[in-house]
Design an enzyme around this catalytic site. Structure first.
Site, PDB file in Angstrom:
ATOM      1  N   GLU A  44      90.610   9.851  63.122  1.00 26.30           N
ATOM      2  CA  GLU A  44      91.800  10.287  62.403  1.00 26.30           C
ATOM      3  C   GLU A  44      92.544  11.351  63.194  1.00 26.30           C
ATOM      4  OE1 GLU A  44      89.134   8.659  59.312  1.00 26.30           O
ATOM      5  OE2 GLU A  44      88.815  10.307  60.701  1.00 26.30           O
ATOM      6  N   THR A  45      93.844  11.375  62.975  1.00 22.88           N
ATOM      7  CA  THR A  45      94.714  12.442  63.480  1.00 22.88           C
ATOM      8  C   THR A  45      95.516  12.956  62.304  1.00 22.88           C
ATOM      9  OG1 THR A  45      94.854  11.486  65.706  1.00 22.88           O
ATOM     10  CG2 THR A  45      96.625  12.997  65.054  1.00 22.88           C
TER      11      THR A  45
END
Length: 179
Positions: A44-45
């Site tokens: 995830e970012t």
């Protein structure tokens, strides 16, 4: 846009759980955020926007698309904000995950090098079927015999749905961790 790689849940560099943390300076399309997340190559970012009222708007993207919540990206985001002087040590903040997601408002506390995140109250979303139990336990190197007779795998959400998979005892859990 500034983009960082943050190691959450770690006291040392290159430990813990990595997440991308991006601070866009203007509007960024959902597709661009997804492409940035794909380029970062982390699970995830987080895309972080501190708000004038002191809250922080976060959106979370995987290489495939947006997700409702990511705990380690939230922790990494607030640590990055603290390092940049955008949130104060000893402060309590509201993580506004509402724009584009459904996790709601989460309270985040910054205390020295520690970032605490209060999760939303658990919501029961359903129970896995008997047909789904065997492949689930097999994926962890376990069998149906490793499940307590009175408990079943269930889907629960505190902002992001997860499967709660009961195991017979601590030794079974440790064996599953080794697989």
């Amino acid at each position: 846009m500034k983009i960082y790689v943050m190691d959450a849940f770690a006291a040392k560099l290159f430990g813990g759980n990595q997440a991308g943390v991006a601070l866009p300076e203007g509007d960024v399309s959902d597709e661009t955020m997804r492409l940035i997340a794909a380029e970062m190559k982390h699970s995830e970012t987080a895309f972080v926007r501190p708000q004038e009222d002191g809250s922080v708007d976060l959106r979370y993207f995987t290489p495939a698309g947006e997700v409702e919540l990511c705990g380690h990206a939230t922790i990494g985001s607030f640590h990055a904000l603290q390092e940049m002087g955008l949130v104060a040590e000893g402060g309590t903040y509201i993580d506004e995950t509402l724009s584009g997601t459904k996790a709601g408002e989460l309270q985040i506390s910054v205390d020295g090098d520690v970032v605490w995140m209060d999760m939303a109250p658990p919501r029961w979303l359903g129970e896995l079927t008997r047909v789904e139990w065997e492949p689930l336990y097999r994926a962890f190197g376990l069998t149906g015999a490793d499940r307590p007779r009175d408990l079943t795998p269930q889907i629960v959400s505190t902002g992001l749905a997860d499967i709660m998979m009961p195991v017979r005892d601590r030794e079974t859990l440790l064996r599953a961790r080794q697989n």
